[in-house]
Design a protein around this motif. Structure first.
Motif, PDB file in Angstrom:
ATOM      1  N   GLU A  32      -0.449   0.174   9.117  1.00 18.95           N
ATOM      2  CA  GLU A  32      -0.608   0.147   7.391  1.00 18.95           C
ATOM      3  C   GLU A  32       0.794   0.125   6.806  1.00 18.95           C
ATOM      4  O   GLU A  32       1.180  -0.805   6.187  1.00 18.95           O
ATOM      5  CB  GLU A  32      -1.030   1.605   6.818  1.00 18.95           C
ATOM      6  N   TRP A  33       2.249   0.385   7.799  1.00 20.71           N
ATOM      7  CA  TRP A  33       3.167   0.778   7.416  1.00 20.71           C
ATOM      8  C   TRP A  33       3.447  -0.924   7.678  1.00 20.71           C
ATOM      9  O   TRP A  33       5.108  -1.329   7.339  1.00 20.71           O
ATOM     10  CB  TRP A  33       3.921   1.981   8.344  1.00 20.71           C
ATOM     11  N   PHE A  34       3.317  -1.279   8.638  1.00 19.61           N
ATOM     12  CA  PHE A  34       3.806  -2.414   8.885  1.00 19.61           C
ATOM     13  C   PHE A  34       3.367  -3.267   7.511  1.00 19.61           C
ATOM     14  O   PHE A  34       4.439  -4.548   8.111  1.00 19.61           O
ATOM     15  CB  PHE A  34       3.275  -3.132  10.809  1.00 19.61           C
ATOM     16  N   ALA A  35       2.176  -3.667   7.210  1.00 15.34           N
ATOM     17  CA  ALA A  35       1.776  -4.286   6.143  1.00 15.34           C
ATOM     18  C   ALA A  35       3.032  -4.066   5.305  1.00 15.34           C
ATOM     19  O   ALA A  35       2.685  -5.319   3.996  1.00 15.34           O
ATOM     20  CB  ALA A  35       0.084  -4.086   5.922  1.00 15.34           C
ATOM     21  N   VAL A  36       3.019  -3.002   4.692  1.00 14.07           N
ATOM     22  CA  VAL A  36       3.746  -2.929   3.942  1.00 14.07           C
ATOM     23  C   VAL A  36       4.905  -3.329   4.115  1.00 14.07           C
ATOM     24  O   VAL A  36       5.262  -4.354   3.029  1.00 14.07           O
ATOM     25  CB  VAL A  36       3.831  -1.360   3.597  1.00 14.07           C
TER      26      VAL A  36
ATOM     27  N   ARG B 161      -3.624  -8.762   2.918  1.00  7.31           N
ATOM     28  CA  ARG B 161      -4.811  -8.876   3.691  1.00  7.31           C
ATOM     29  C   ARG B 161      -4.616  -8.046   4.550  1.00  7.31           C
ATOM     30  O   ARG B 161      -5.655  -7.790   4.568  1.00  7.31           O
ATOM     31  CB  ARG B 161      -4.541 -10.419   4.146  1.00  7.31           C
ATOM     32  N   LEU B 162      -3.688  -8.103   5.381  1.00  9.68           N
ATOM     33  CA  LEU B 162      -3.832  -6.721   6.261  1.00  9.68           C
ATOM     34  C   LEU B 162      -3.913  -5.228   5.574  1.00  9.68           C
ATOM     35  O   LEU B 162      -4.278  -4.105   6.007  1.00  9.68           O
ATOM     36  CB  LEU B 162      -2.660  -6.746   7.154  1.00  9.68           C
ATOM     37  N   ARG B 163      -2.895  -5.523   4.415  1.00  4.66           N
ATOM     38  CA  ARG B 163      -2.852  -4.028   3.674  1.00  4.66           C
ATOM     39  C   ARG B 163      -4.311  -3.966   3.027  1.00  4.66           C
ATOM     40  O   ARG B 163      -4.856  -2.750   3.045  1.00  4.66           O
ATOM     41  CB  ARG B 163      -2.268  -4.264   2.633  1.00  4.66           C
ATOM     42  N   ARG B 164      -5.182  -4.372   2.737  1.00  2.00           N
ATOM     43  CA  ARG B 164      -6.698  -4.138   2.184  1.00  2.00           C
ATOM     44  C   ARG B 164      -7.189  -3.771   3.394  1.00  2.00           C
ATOM     45  O   ARG B 164      -8.589  -2.761   3.277  1.00  2.00           O
ATOM     46  CB  ARG B 164      -7.142  -5.565   1.922  1.00  2.00           C
TER      47      ARG B 164
ATOM     48  N   ALA C 140      -8.350   1.928   6.284  1.00  3.29           N
ATOM     49  CA  ALA C 140      -9.058   2.157   7.526  1.00  3.29           C
ATOM     50  C   ALA C 140      -8.205   3.422   8.346  1.00  3.29           C
ATOM     51  O   ALA C 140      -9.136   4.277   8.602  1.00  3.29           O
ATOM     52  CB  ALA C 140      -8.543   1.122   8.553  1.00  3.29           C
ATOM     53  N   ALA C 141      -7.285   3.234   7.622  1.00  2.00           N
ATOM     54  CA  ALA C 141      -6.264   4.610   7.855  1.00  2.00           C
ATOM     55  C   ALA C 141      -6.188   5.810   7.329  1.00  2.00           C
ATOM     56  O   ALA C 141      -6.343   7.265   7.907  1.00  2.00           O
ATOM     57  CB  ALA C 141      -4.228   4.365   7.809  1.00  2.00           C
ATOM     58  N   VAL C 142      -6.768   6.168   6.098  1.00  2.00           N
ATOM     59  CA  VAL C 142      -6.938   7.740   5.374  1.00  2.00           C
ATOM     60  C   VAL C 142      -8.879   7.692   5.887  1.00  2.00           C
ATOM     61  O   VAL C 142      -9.247   8.783   6.275  1.00  2.00           O
ATOM     62  CB  VAL C 142      -7.392   7.356   3.471  1.00  2.00           C
TER      63      VAL C 142
ATOM     64  N   LEU D   3      -5.601  -0.915  -4.515  1.00  2.00           N
ATOM     65  CA  LEU D   3      -6.025  -2.790  -3.956  1.00  2.00           C
ATOM     66  C   LEU D   3      -6.745  -3.986  -5.009  1.00  2.00           C
ATOM     67  O   LEU D   3      -6.271  -4.644  -4.631  1.00  2.00           O
ATOM     68  CB  LEU D   3      -6.510  -2.176  -2.608  1.00  2.00           C
ATOM     69  N   LEU D   4      -7.209  -2.832  -5.753  1.00  2.00           N
ATOM     70  CA  LEU D   4      -8.114  -4.066  -7.173  1.00  2.00           C
ATOM     71  C   LEU D   4      -6.805  -4.103  -7.625  1.00  2.00           C
ATOM     72  O   LEU D   4      -5.827  -4.049  -7.949  1.00  2.00           O
ATOM     73  CB  LEU D   4      -9.082  -2.955  -6.920  1.00  2.00           C
ATOM     74  N   PRO D   5      -7.523  -4.715  -8.364  1.00  2.00           N
ATOM     75  CA  PRO D   5      -6.696  -5.641  -9.933  1.00  2.00           C
ATOM     76  C   PRO D   5      -5.927  -4.868 -10.783  1.00  2.00           C
ATOM     77  O   PRO D   5      -6.929  -3.637 -10.130  1.00  2.00           O
ATOM     78  CB  PRO D   5      -7.573  -6.509 -10.568  1.00  2.00           C
ATOM     79  N   VAL D   6      -5.366  -4.648 -11.322  1.00  2.00           N
ATOM     80  CA  VAL D   6      -5.070  -3.892 -12.441  1.00  2.00           C
ATOM     81  C   VAL D   6      -5.341  -3.211 -13.108  1.00  2.00           C
ATOM     82  O   VAL D   6      -4.981  -1.904 -13.696  1.00  2.00           O
ATOM     83  CB  VAL D   6      -2.888  -4.514 -13.033  1.00  2.00           C
TER      84      VAL D   6
END
Length: 120
Positions: free
Chosen positions: A16-20, A26-29, A34-36, A71-74
């Protein structure tokens, strides 16, 4: 203490930190929920949601919801903010199951802050 599920949770948070850091949406979604989810699974394995741990489990569930909504639209931001608010209320309740014994040494700093706030 260190079991496979906890190790997977740590790896998922590193991903997750790498994705940020690499700004990879795409990886962050995948990595953020998954982490939580893994943290929630580890928590369930360790604590079994008993007594005040139930409040921490619910806090994790609502934190997961908040992460997914963000992670969804605003337009889903209010739902995410409400999920995180609910999670923090559960955490606060979980941390305050037993009130401390109030003695003068404990109350003096509180009294000093109250007097300072009143004078300001």
């Amino acid at each position: 203490m260190f079991n496979g599920l906890l190790l997977l949770t740590i790896v998922a948070y590193c991903v997750e930190w790498f994705a940020v850091a690499t700004e990879n949406p795409r990886l962050r979604r995948i990595s953020k929920p998954a982490a939580v989810l893994l943290l929630l699974a580890w928590f369930t394995q360790q604590g079994h949601w008993q007594n005040e741990l139930w409040f921490f489990g619910m806090g994790l569930v609502f934190s997961l919801g908040g992460d997914v909504f963000l992670l969804l639209p605003v337009k889903f931001f209010p739902a995410g903010a409400l999920s995180f608010l609910t999670a923090h209320i559960f955490y606060i309740i979980g941390l305050n199951q037993r009130l401390p014994t109030l003695t003068w040494p404990c109350l003096l700093p509180l009294l000093a802050v109250a007097v300072a706030a009143f004078l300001i």
